[in-house]
Design an enzyme around this catalytic site. Structure first.
Site, mmCIF file in Angstrom:
data_model
loop_
_atom_site.group_PDB
_atom_site.id
_atom_site.type_symbol
_atom_site.label_atom_id
_atom_site.label_comp_id
_atom_site.label_asym_id
_atom_site.label_seq_id
_atom_site.Cartn_x
_atom_site.Cartn_y
_atom_site.Cartn_z
ATOM 1 C CD GLU A 214 -3.256 0.852 1.774
ATOM 2 O OE1 GLU A 214 -3.451 -0.206 2.358
ATOM 3 O OE2 GLU A 214 -4.149 1.714 1.647
ATOM 4 C CD GLU B 252 -4.615 -0.452 8.966
ATOM 5 O OE1 GLU B 252 -3.988 -1.530 8.947
ATOM 6 O OE2 GLU B 252 -5.163 0.037 7.969
#
Ligand code: BGC
Length: 907
Positions: A481, A760
């Site tokens: 990502e 996260e």
């Protein structure tokens, strides 16, 4: 120390920058002094074309003369128009309010190549035949990384060289070699931009690397953001598949420019020892294929083919304006375990971004494999599932015959653990070294207090910042990502600005954000935007997500507030206005419920809601609040820029949205129709409620927290405001209570589970809330680390009052049973520090304020008790009383306050 000094000379935020393309660069400096209340009364700047002239006091480019005033930041160069390549040597003299004076040491900057015509370099790429010559190499396909190519050019340098300057750019990544040595320390250059709109070049002074006679200029060209894997889709080559290079070496003798060596069709190319290299996949290096001497003159050209000349890119070549990517630290593993025969797991004790430098001795052809991961599985093996398709594997094949030291060039990994196999012997100390790699933003602040868990939390935020500020602010550094997510960056930016000086970094990235704006005015969800074949890719949609796209306003506004930079808001003004026009066009009734793009809402709030594109009242509330806040920020920026009518227009827009917000979401008793902590937080933080209900709204927020058994339930967006709002609205003890919780969901929950970076998700590794999805579970995402801002601003109490910290607000909020807290922060004017200690009711607070600034100081103290400064009672006339504080004004210098403080309830 001399009583007055002038130091810290900066040009466009950088120290002695080379190759600027800002035609009117701005100059800044700072004063140092050992007494209180120092102010700059006047200044004078000299800019000269040579050090000798400057030393003689001749400002042949510019001599400002003595100018009355206290300005020390962003002073626009005011001399003759600057041209390509010019060298500017400068110094500043200042006078303080007593008439004392000081001169700085000289500093310099140089201009880059301002005109397209300055570029003699052609863009060159490998002859496709080099791949066919070499069966082990790969040309690269949409799904397979290619082999980097080596390029070289031999030339004869003249005698009497006074200067040699190298300008370099690439579509791909370059590493340059001159005189048998690497040029500069920059890594992964040129950095990530939307290459369809602009490509960076770098400027290096290579005078010391060149000798008269035969020389070789060499380059290695890899994939990087241009052609490698980026984002999570399975294709490479988002911007292009063929890497190319443009380099221009200019050699000057006393008589002027004597030789230009530039890339052209006479350069030779060949594959080399790197078989493949990619950010996500890793690098494979076969040392047996090294061609010793390739970067030295006289090396045979056999097997080297002529490079191919390409058409130059039809985009702007711009000077990089932010700190380059560097190795900023190296770490030795904390432990090494052999978990199976020849399988070693090295634990760095810290989740980092970078790579391993390997030292090894063994037989030729021995293959050492390094796999990287953030965690170990319960059985002690490396856990890589959360990396998704990023292989994160480096391979080194030994040439044999002695000690070999290697590190990869064109990849990076996010990891705490590395699994090493294939070693000829167990690794000895020094064989495995971790290199920490990121944009070298200068450190700015630090925080510490009496609670070790909180200190680790602060440090985790700082690490996640270092690990993710790599050319652009990314969401995460490990999985497939690694994108410049605007929402993550926006919520974390204030924290980031306390930890490091991110002025140049965000100035650069804001250009990427604007480059990604659509013709309709929509700011993106990620920047630089990914493109394929000239079109935007559907990956991140077209943007417009509330809290994400709004970064297009929040980033310039924050740069202006924190660094006093008005140019950045002026430059992005038209883009910001287009965005506001778009919002108004699409949401004429003042409620932002349309065109919300991927509509992430309060991403990863508890329980985690990751449904995008759906609409809900909460998402409408969040979007409307952000829109109102955009309008308020626009009004403030317009006022700062002297755009009076626009300031009025945006203020009116803010009020209209606020009225709509109240109409739709506010109930009479101060309750909101959406029951969520984030709803209250946004309404309060963004000033959307009538004054008379704010206290009640804050009480509803507290009851929601109580109803969650004193837990937070916010996601990426709300969390940033949680403790600041609780503290500002009179509930600091609730803020501390949340801070110090260790059970899920809380900030210290990951810390308790050994986190060394910010996770996260609140539940991260563990299966709380029934959620465990390895495919969206990074252990290095800074968004939930926005608590750092509160630690600096509210716990230590270092807060901004006027742009650029020309005036600070020092207001600590002791509490939570902490016995001490301290922080310092390097503003552009100098260091602010704040350190308090509590012992029973005795409160001692030491602060320092940099010269040429002032501060409003709020000393925590119980009503009716005395406050002293350096042992002298502060007269009530010198200060005013606010609930729980004595407030006074101070100039620069060091101060020690003592007071009696009985806890937040005293308020
Ligand atoms: C990223 C985020 C980002 C989000 C958008 C995720 O895949 O990792 O941090 O903000 O998508 O909601």
């Amino acid at each position: 120390m001399k009583a007055l000094r002038v130091t810290g000379l900066r040009c466009e935020y950088l120290e002695n920058p080379l190759g600027l393309d800002e035609r009117v660069p701005r100059l800044s400096w700072r004063l140092e002094a050992n007494r209180r209340g120092v102010r700059q009364a006047a200044w004078r700047v000299w800019v000269a074309s040579s050090p000798a002239k400057l030393a003689a006091g001749v400002g042949d480019r510019w001599d400002s003369g003595r100018v009355t005033g206290d300005r020390t930041l962003h002073l626009p160069y005011g001399g003759a128009q600057l041209a390509s390549r010019q060298r500017c040597h400068w110094l500043v003299q200042v006078w303080d309010e007593t008439g004392a004076t000081a001169r700085s040491l000289p500093a310099h900057w140089t201009m880059g190549l301002l005109e397209r015509a300055d570029w003699r370099a052609r863009w060159i790429a490998a002859d496709p035949a080099v791949g066919r010559d070499d069966p082990a190499s790969s040309r690269g396909t949409r799904t397979e990384p290619g082999s980097p190519v080596w390029l070289r050019k031999e030339f004869v340098a003249p005698r009497g060289i006074v200067r040699a300057t190298l300008y370099a750019s690439a579509r791909g990544l370059f590493e340059l070699q001159l005189g048998g040595r690497r040029v500069g320390e920059d890594l992964l250059a040129p950095e990530w931009t939307d290459y369809r709109q602009r490509i960076h070049y770098r400027t290096y002074d290579v005078t010391a690397q060149i000798a008269p006679g035969r020389n070789v200029l060499g380059a290695v060209l890899g994939d990087g953001w241009w052609s490698g894997f980026i984002g999570w889709q399975e294709t490479r080559g988002r911007y292009g598949l063929e890497n190319s290079l443009a380099v221009q070496l200019e050699i000057e003798t006393a008589r002027g420019r004597a030789l230009v060596v530039a890339t052209d069709g006479s350069w030779r190319c060949r594959t080399g020892p790197i078989l493949s290299s990619d950010f996500m996949m890793g690098e494979t290096y076969d040392a047996r294929r090294e061609r010793a001497g390739w970067d030295r003159p006289g090396f045979g050209q056999k097997g080297w083919r002529r490079a191919r000349v390409l058409a130059p890119p039809r985009v702007r070549l711009v000077a990089q304006r932010s700190e380059p990517v560097r190795i900023t630290e190296t770490l030795a593993p904390k432990s090494v375990a052999e978990i199976g025969p020849g399988v070693y797991i090295c634990d760095l004790g810290q989740n980092i971004t970078g790579w391993i430098r390997l030292r090894v001795k063994g037989k030729s052809g021995t293959r050492v494999v390094l796999r990287h991961g953030e965690r170990l599985s319960p059985d002690g093996t490396l856990y890589t599932e959360n990396l998704r398709r990023a292989k994160a594997t480096d391979v080194y094949i030994l040439k044999g015959g002695g000690r070999e030291v290697w590190e990869p060039r064109f990849t990076f990994h996010g990891f705490q653990y590395v699994e090493v196999t294939g070693l000829p012997a167990a690794p000895a100390p020094g064989d495995i070294t971790a290199c920490v790699v990121h944009s070298a933003t200068p450190p700015a602040g630090a925080f510490a207090c009496s609670h070790p868990g909180v200190n680790r939390l602060w440090l985790n935020g700082r690490w996640s910042q270092r690990d993710n500020f790599l050319s652009v602010p990314t969401d995460c550094p490990q999985r497939d990502e690694r994108l410049g997510w605007t929402g993550d960056a926006e919520v974390f930016m204030r924290t980031a600005a306390y930890n490091m000086n991110v002025a140049a970094f965000f100035t650069k990235w804001m250009i990427d954000v604007e480059d990604a704006q659509t013709a309709d005015g929509v700011f993106p969800d990620t920047a630089p935007r990914l493109r394929e074949g000239g079109d935007y890719v559907g990956l991140d949609g077209l943007g417009g997500g509330a809290g994400w796209a709004d970064a297009g306003v929040i980033v310039p506004w924050t740069l202006w507030r924190v660094y006093g930079d008005e140019r950045v808001i002026e430059r992005h003004w038209p883009a910001m206005r287009r965005w506001l026009d778009y919002l108004e066009r699409t949401n004429p009734d003042g409620v932002r419920s349309r065109e919300l793009g991927n509509n992430y809402g309060d991403w990863l709030c508890v329980p985690a809601d990751t449904a995008f594109r759906t609409q809900s009242p909460m998402k409408t509330l969040l979007a409307t609040a952000y829109w109102a806040d955009d309008a308020a920020k626009m009004a403030q920026m317009a006022a700062a820029l002297g755009r009076k009518s626009e300031a009025a227009r945006y203020q009116a827009l803010f009020e209209r949205i606020r009225a709509a917000f109240q109409r739709v979401f506010l109930k009479r008793d101060g309750r909101l129709s959406v029951q969520a902590q984030t709803a209250y937080l946004l309404a309060l933080a963004m000033n959307l409620l009538p004054e008379k209900v704010r206290g009640r709204a804050a009480a509803h927020l507290v009851s929601d927290i109580r109803a969650h058994n004193w837990h937070l339930s916010t996601g990426f967006v709300g969390i940033r405001h949680l403790n600041p709002v609780l503290t500002d609205y009179g509930h600091p003890e609730v803020a501390y209570r949340l801070l110090l919780r260790e059970d899920y969901p809380s900030w210290l929950y990951p810390v308790r589970h050994g986190a060394t970076t910010i996770w996260e998700r609140w539940n991260g590794w563990t299966e709380k809330d029934g959620f465990f999805n390895p495919h969206m579970n990074s252990f290095n995402h800074y968004a939930l680390g926005s608590i750092g801002e509160w630690l600096y601003r509210h716990v230590a109490g270092i807060e901004l009052a006027e742009p650029g910290f020309k005036r600070a607000l020092l207001r600590p909020h002791p509490g939570g049973g902490l016995t001490f807290a301290r922080a310092h922060y390097e503003t552009l004017h100098g260091r602010i520090s704040s350190a308090w200690i509590r012992s029973g009711p005795r409160f001692t607070w030491k602060i320092s304020i940099p010269p040429n600034t002032t501060a409003e100081v709020w000393v925590p103290s119980a009503a009716g008790t005395a406050v002293t400064e350096s042992g002298v009672p502060i007269e009530s006339s010198a200060g005013r009383r606010e609930p729980g504080f004595l407030v006074c004004e101070v100039g620069s210098g060091k101060y020690v306050f003592r007071s009696a403080w009985r806890g937040a309830s005293a308020r």
